[in-house]
Enzyme design. Structure first.
Site, PDB file in Angstrom:
ATOM      1  N   ASN A  10       1.798 -12.987   1.567  1.00 16.63           N
ATOM      2  CA  ASN A  10       0.681 -13.236   0.839  1.00 16.63           C
ATOM      3  C   ASN A  10       1.213 -13.964  -0.465  1.00 16.63           C
ATOM      4  O   ASN A  10       1.916 -13.242  -1.392  1.00 16.63           O
ATOM      5  CB  ASN A  10       0.115 -11.900   0.413  1.00 16.63           C
ATOM      6  N   LYS A  12      -0.514 -15.471  -2.868  1.00 16.65           N
ATOM      7  CA  LYS A  12      -1.364 -15.040  -4.163  1.00 16.65           C
ATOM      8  C   LYS A  12      -1.621 -16.551  -4.707  1.00 16.65           C
ATOM      9  O   LYS A  12      -1.664 -17.686  -3.883  1.00 16.65           O
ATOM     10  CB  LYS A  12      -0.938 -14.223  -5.068  1.00 16.65           C
ATOM     11  N   HIS A 107      -8.261  -7.521  -0.344  1.00 15.80           N
ATOM     12  CA  HIS A 107      -6.838  -7.063  -1.046  1.00 15.80           C
ATOM     13  C   HIS A 107      -7.327  -6.376  -2.261  1.00 15.80           C
ATOM     14  O   HIS A 107      -8.136  -6.876  -2.861  1.00 15.80           O
ATOM     15  CB  HIS A 107      -6.025  -8.482  -1.089  1.00 15.80           C
ATOM     16  N   GLU A 109      -6.335  -6.865  -5.182  1.00 15.86           N
ATOM     17  CA  GLU A 109      -6.651  -7.441  -6.484  1.00 15.86           C
ATOM     18  C   GLU A 109      -8.109  -8.176  -6.281  1.00 15.86           C
ATOM     19  O   GLU A 109      -8.589  -8.247  -7.241  1.00 15.86           O
ATOM     20  CB  GLU A 109      -5.725  -8.771  -6.341  1.00 15.86           C
ATOM     21  N   GLU A 181      -1.877  -0.798   1.623  1.00 19.17           N
ATOM     22  CA  GLU A 181      -1.173  -1.487   0.352  1.00 19.17           C
ATOM     23  C   GLU A 181      -1.401  -0.430  -0.696  1.00 19.17           C
ATOM     24  O   GLU A 181      -2.576  -0.651  -1.259  1.00 19.17           O
ATOM     25  CB  GLU A 181      -1.495  -2.799   0.024  1.00 19.17           C
ATOM     26  N   GLY A 187       3.402  -5.392  -6.593  1.00 16.98           N
ATOM     27  CA  GLY A 187       3.843  -6.313  -7.828  1.00 16.98           C
ATOM     28  C   GLY A 187       4.664  -5.397  -8.899  1.00 16.98           C
ATOM     29  O   GLY A 187       4.968  -5.759 -10.072  1.00 16.98           O
ATOM     30  N   SER A 227       5.665  -4.072  -2.780  1.00 14.78           N
ATOM     31  CA  SER A 227       7.254  -4.289  -3.253  1.00 14.78           C
ATOM     32  C   SER A 227       8.032  -4.146  -2.054  1.00 14.78           C
ATOM     33  O   SER A 227       9.019  -3.646  -2.182  1.00 14.78           O
ATOM     34  CB  SER A 227       7.407  -3.196  -4.326  1.00 14.78           C
TER      35      SER A 227
HETATM   36  P1  PGA Z   1       4.238  -7.595  -3.578  1.00 17.41           P
HETATM   37  O1  PGA Z   1       2.588  -7.697  -3.420  1.00 17.41           O
HETATM   38  O2  PGA Z   1       4.815  -7.631  -2.346  1.00 17.41           O
HETATM   39  O3  PGA Z   1       4.477  -8.755  -4.589  1.00 17.41           O
HETATM   40  O4  PGA Z   1       4.296  -6.090  -4.252  1.00 17.41           O
HETATM   41  C1  PGA Z   1       2.076  -7.483  -2.043  1.00 17.41           C
HETATM   42  C2  PGA Z   1       0.601  -7.753  -1.746  1.00 17.41           C
HETATM   43  O5  PGA Z   1      -0.130  -7.879  -2.682  1.00 17.41           O
HETATM   44  O6  PGA Z   1       0.157  -8.057  -0.547  1.00 17.41           O
END
Ligand code: PGA
Length: 269
Positions: A10, A12, A107, A109, A181, A187, A227
């Site tokens: 992903n 982003k 997601h 976000e 998630e 993140g 992460s």
């Molecule tokens: P990350 O993001 O691996 O940077 O923690 C995962 C995601 O948001 O899908």
């Protein structure tokens, strides 16, 4: 039979068309030199996918179509209508036109920064399935919810709302991927421990079994996200209900994306 693990990057809001092309060229060159990974991809024993920003999808679709290595393409969001007066939005059919097979829906976000509700995520799920685009449905709790001990309640509500109008006969196992998630792990460098991630993924599989039956539950792929890095991928992939990963930061670099893929293959052996 073991489900085919899916490693989904992903991206982003990273990488325009130029960087996307460079990434794919570098990725394919590295895979071409790696006989083991190349073999796994050829025999469909592992699936790799990237989810670039909208403007980079067409470039990615073209690069992928002209290669003999398989790489799945997906988008990070879509609208629930086919067309209309929705300034700034993109329809699922447009994504398919440029080569997308998947779309990430719900997601955290999108839920937390852009205020997406369970209801709109449900509408997007229905539309994606109607047109033949496979949703990667994201669910997960915030840190407060985990501390309150309501992780399963939150995940259950998100699943119920997103899958509300689907029926048992719909091919859930091949057409939907679920990504667990935990919001606090995204993140932050703070990955959920393997047992906690496994336990929520097992809960999700049980939910699918109760709602759609055992064939759906045994076949559906459930990913962990938050992460995921090369050094923690193997432990996650060894968990019985975790079938891959939704990878943010570590998917932006060819080296770390491939290392996660290799560690996943190692966990399968
Ligand atoms: P990350 O993001 O691996 O940077 O923690 C995962 C995601 O948001 O899908």
């Amino acid at each position: 039979m073991r489900r085919v693990p899916f490693l989904a990057g992903n991206w982003k809001m990273h990488k325009g068309p130029k960087e996307t092309k460079e990434f794919i060229v570098e990725l394919f060159a590295a895979i071409a030199k790696d006989t083991s990974l190349k073999g796994f991809l050829k025999e469909n024993k592992v699936e790799l996918g990237i989810f670039p920003p909208f403007v980079s999808l067409e470039t990615a679709g073209r690069e992928i179509a002209s290669a003999d290595i398989s790489l799945s393409l997906g988008a990070q969001n879509m609208h629930w209508e086919d067309s209309g007066a929705f300034t700034g939005e993109i329809a699922g059919k447009m994504l398919m036109e440029v080569g997308c097979k998947y779309v990430i829906l719900g997601h955290s976000e999108r839920r937390h920064i852009f205020g997406e509700s369970d209801e709109t995520i449900g509408k997007k799920m229905n539309k994606a399935l109607e047109i033949g685009l496979k949703p990667v449905l994201c669910v997960g709790e915030t840190l407060e919810e985990r501390d309150e001990g309501i992780t399963e309640t939150v995940v259950k509500r998100q699943l119920e709302e997103a899958l509300r109008s689907l029926r048992e006969h719909e091919n859930i196992k091949d057409n939907i991927v679920i990504a667990y998630e935990p919001v606090w792990a995204i993140g932050t460098g703070r990955k959920a421990n393997d047992e906690d991630a496994q336990s929520v993924c097992a809960y999700i599989r049980k939910f699918i079994e109760e709602r759609f039956g055992s064939t759906a539950a045994e076949g559906i792929r459930i990913l962990y996200g938050g992460s995921v890095k090369p050094d923690n991928a193997k432990g996650l992939m060894e968990q019985k209900d975790i079938d891959g990963a939704l990878i943010g930061g570590a998917s932006l670099d060819v080296g770390s994306f491939l290392e996660i893929s290799r560690n996943t293959i190692e966990a399968l052996q």
